[in-house]
Write a protein that holds these residues in place. Structure first.
Motif, mmCIF file in Angstrom:
data_model
loop_
_atom_site.group_PDB
_atom_site.id
_atom_site.type_symbol
_atom_site.label_atom_id
_atom_site.label_comp_id
_atom_site.label_asym_id
_atom_site.label_seq_id
_atom_site.Cartn_x
_atom_site.Cartn_y
_atom_site.Cartn_z
ATOM 1 N N HIS A 159 15.853 58.561 -44.664
ATOM 2 C CA HIS A 159 15.854 59.842 -45.377
ATOM 3 C C HIS A 159 17.101 60.087 -46.205
ATOM 4 O O HIS A 159 17.223 61.145 -46.830
ATOM 5 C CB HIS A 159 15.720 60.995 -44.367
ATOM 6 N N GLY A 160 18.053 59.175 -46.183
ATOM 7 C CA GLY A 160 19.351 59.468 -46.778
ATOM 8 C C GLY A 160 19.410 59.232 -48.266
ATOM 9 O O GLY A 160 18.400 59.222 -48.965
ATOM 10 N N SER A 161 20.621 59.016 -48.725
ATOM 11 C CA SER A 161 20.918 58.862 -50.144
ATOM 12 C C SER A 161 20.074 57.747 -50.777
ATOM 13 O O SER A 161 19.728 56.761 -50.134
ATOM 14 C CB SER A 161 22.400 58.525 -50.276
ATOM 15 N N THR A 162 19.804 57.896 -52.025
ATOM 16 C CA THR A 162 19.067 56.859 -52.741
ATOM 17 C C THR A 162 20.022 55.882 -53.433
ATOM 18 O O THR A 162 19.598 55.042 -54.204
ATOM 19 C CB THR A 162 18.160 57.485 -53.818
ATOM 20 N N SER A 163 21.323 56.017 -53.149
ATOM 21 C CA SER A 163 22.297 55.214 -53.884
ATOM 22 C C SER A 163 22.583 53.872 -53.206
ATOM 23 O O SER A 163 23.713 53.428 -53.134
ATOM 24 C CB SER A 163 23.598 55.998 -54.033
ATOM 25 N N GLY A 164 21.593 53.240 -52.684
ATOM 26 C CA GLY A 164 21.779 51.899 -52.143
ATOM 27 C C GLY A 164 21.644 51.858 -50.644
ATOM 28 O O GLY A 164 21.745 52.863 -49.959
ATOM 29 N N VAL A 165 21.402 50.653 -50.109
ATOM 30 C CA VAL A 165 21.249 50.501 -48.674
ATOM 31 C C VAL A 165 22.628 50.454 -48.025
ATOM 32 O O VAL A 165 23.598 50.051 -48.643
ATOM 33 C CB VAL A 165 20.453 49.226 -48.328
ATOM 34 N N THR A 166 22.698 50.867 -46.768
ATOM 35 C CA THR A 166 23.996 50.926 -46.089
ATOM 36 C C THR A 166 24.098 49.886 -44.974
ATOM 37 O O THR A 166 25.052 49.891 -44.224
ATOM 38 C CB THR A 166 24.213 52.327 -45.496
ATOM 39 N N ILE A 167 23.089 49.044 -44.867
ATOM 40 C CA ILE A 167 23.152 47.931 -43.921
ATOM 41 C C ILE A 167 23.201 46.638 -44.747
ATOM 42 O O ILE A 167 22.815 46.632 -45.920
ATOM 43 C CB ILE A 167 21.943 47.932 -42.958
ATOM 44 N N PRO A 168 23.695 45.542 -44.146
ATOM 45 C CA PRO A 168 23.953 44.338 -44.952
ATOM 46 C C PRO A 168 22.699 43.536 -45.303
ATOM 47 O O PRO A 168 22.592 42.352 -44.997
ATOM 48 C CB PRO A 168 24.912 43.543 -44.052
ATOM 49 N N MET A 169 21.756 44.201 -45.981
ATOM 50 C CA MET A 169 20.580 43.472 -46.479
ATOM 51 C C MET A 169 21.026 42.501 -47.564
ATOM 52 O O MET A 169 22.070 42.683 -48.192
ATOM 53 C CB MET A 169 19.550 44.465 -47.040
ATOM 54 N N ARG A 170 20.226 41.467 -47.792
ATOM 55 C CA ARG A 170 20.566 40.483 -48.814
ATOM 56 C C ARG A 170 20.065 40.957 -50.167
ATOM 57 O O ARG A 170 18.901 41.350 -50.302
ATOM 58 C CB ARG A 170 19.929 39.139 -48.490
ATOM 59 N N LEU A 171 20.943 40.900 -51.145
ATOM 60 C CA LEU A 171 20.567 41.311 -52.490
ATOM 61 C C LEU A 171 19.930 40.120 -53.193
ATOM 62 O O LEU A 171 20.559 39.063 -53.304
ATOM 63 C CB LEU A 171 21.799 41.776 -53.259
ATOM 64 N N GLY A 172 18.691 40.310 -53.650
ATOM 65 C CA GLY A 172 17.990 39.223 -54.310
ATOM 66 C C GLY A 172 18.664 38.782 -55.587
ATOM 67 O O GLY A 172 18.525 37.647 -56.027
ATOM 68 N N VAL A 173 19.464 39.673 -56.190
ATOM 69 C CA VAL A 173 20.115 39.375 -57.468
ATOM 70 C C VAL A 173 21.100 38.221 -57.322
ATOM 71 O O VAL A 173 21.100 37.265 -58.086
ATOM 72 C CB VAL A 173 20.875 40.628 -57.968
ATOM 73 N N ASN A 174 21.983 38.312 -56.332
ATOM 74 C CA ASN A 174 23.025 37.290 -56.206
ATOM 75 C C ASN A 174 23.140 36.713 -54.790
ATOM 76 O O ASN A 174 23.999 35.879 -54.522
ATOM 77 C CB ASN A 174 24.384 37.855 -56.624
ATOM 78 N N GLY A 175 22.301 37.178 -53.883
ATOM 79 C CA GLY A 175 22.321 36.624 -52.535
ATOM 80 C C GLY A 175 23.375 37.216 -51.624
ATOM 81 O O GLY A 175 23.434 36.897 -50.440
ATOM 82 N N ALA A 176 24.227 38.073 -52.158
ATOM 83 C CA ALA A 176 25.297 38.653 -51.340
ATOM 84 C C ALA A 176 24.733 39.739 -50.430
ATOM 85 O O ALA A 176 23.697 40.337 -50.731
ATOM 86 C CB ALA A 176 26.370 39.251 -52.250
ATOM 87 N N PRO A 177 25.408 40.007 -49.320
ATOM 88 C CA PRO A 177 24.977 41.139 -48.500
ATOM 89 C C PRO A 177 25.301 42.451 -49.214
ATOM 90 O O PRO A 177 26.291 42.539 -49.931
ATOM 91 C CB PRO A 177 25.812 41.012 -47.223
ATOM 92 N N ALA A 178 24.442 43.453 -49.003
ATOM 93 C CA ALA A 178 24.716 44.773 -49.571
ATOM 94 C C ALA A 178 25.955 45.356 -48.899
ATOM 95 O O ALA A 178 26.365 44.910 -47.833
ATOM 96 C CB ALA A 178 23.518 45.688 -49.330
#
Ligand code: SF4
Length: 202
Positions: A22-41
């Motif tokens: 339910h929180g902010s829409t400004s990005g995930v706050t857990i270390p999901m993998r970003l498909g763009v560059n493979g880095a953790p969020a």
């Protein structure tokens, strides 16, 4: 044994799962993998829901720079690289398991010798640090929870894309959990199944 919870300034409680859903829409706050560059969020979960919560409790209960609290960290001898020093004067980090030269296996054996059940893993059930093996175990042992993780991943992916971001995944194979976690036996034995901060058991 005290169980600490995060509270907002208005006194209401907040869990990490609630913030994700339910929180902010400004990005995930857990270390999901970003498909763009493979880095953790960017990972805010440990700081917001563990370190700050514990630190607030310490200060509320008298920890000061003159009288710092001693915080015993749950890090064992085989995790030496996770040792740290406190940047805040009101707390001093201690490592009792390392002082006693106890490895994680030693701790498991001591718990068994004491006739106690094995301690559960300290990680959140939706943690993106889970190995593929851990996701398989979650699916086999608690399929309803696994389904919730699949739905959470899809929701966070959708939110990210609605806000102009790229794909995000719960695992570094960069595919949805529903595609990579099947029913077959898995040989991935990566032991990265815990939140490595050491703040879960202090
Ligand atoms: S277990 Fe994972 S999701 Fe949970 S606080 Fe630790 S890093 Fe974040």
């Amino acid at each position: 044994l005290l169980e600490l919870h995060r509270t907002r300034r208005d006194g209401t409680g907040e869990t990490l799962l609630h913030r994700l859903e339910h929180g902010s829409t400004s990005g995930v706050t857990i270390p999901m993998r970003l498909g763009v560059n493979g880095a953790p969020a960017r990972r805010q979960c440990t700081a917001d829901f563990k370190i700050r919560v514990i630190d607030k409790w310490l200060r509320d209960h008298g920890a000061t720079a003159d009288q710092p609290a001693t915080l015993g960290m749950g890090i064992s001898l085989d995790e030496l690289q996770r040792m740290n020093v406190s940047r805040e004067a009101y707390k001093v980090l201690a490592y009792p398991l390392i002082d006693l030269r106890l490895t994680a296996a030693d701790c498991v054996a001591l718990v068994a010798e004491a006739g106690l059940p094995p301690a559960p893993k300290s990680a959140c059930w939706f943690c993106p640090y889970h190995s593929l093996r851990a996701w398989h175990d979650l699916k086999r042992e608690t399929p309803a929870l696994f389904d919730k993780a699949v739905a959470l991943e899809a929701m966070l992916m959708q939110r990210q894309q609605d806000n102009g971001g790229g794909a995000v995944f719960m695992h570094d194979r960069f595919q949805p959990l529903s595609a990579i976690v099947g029913d077959q036996t898995i040989m991935d034995l990566t032991p990265e199944d815990t939140c490595e901060s050491g703040y879960c058991m202090t």
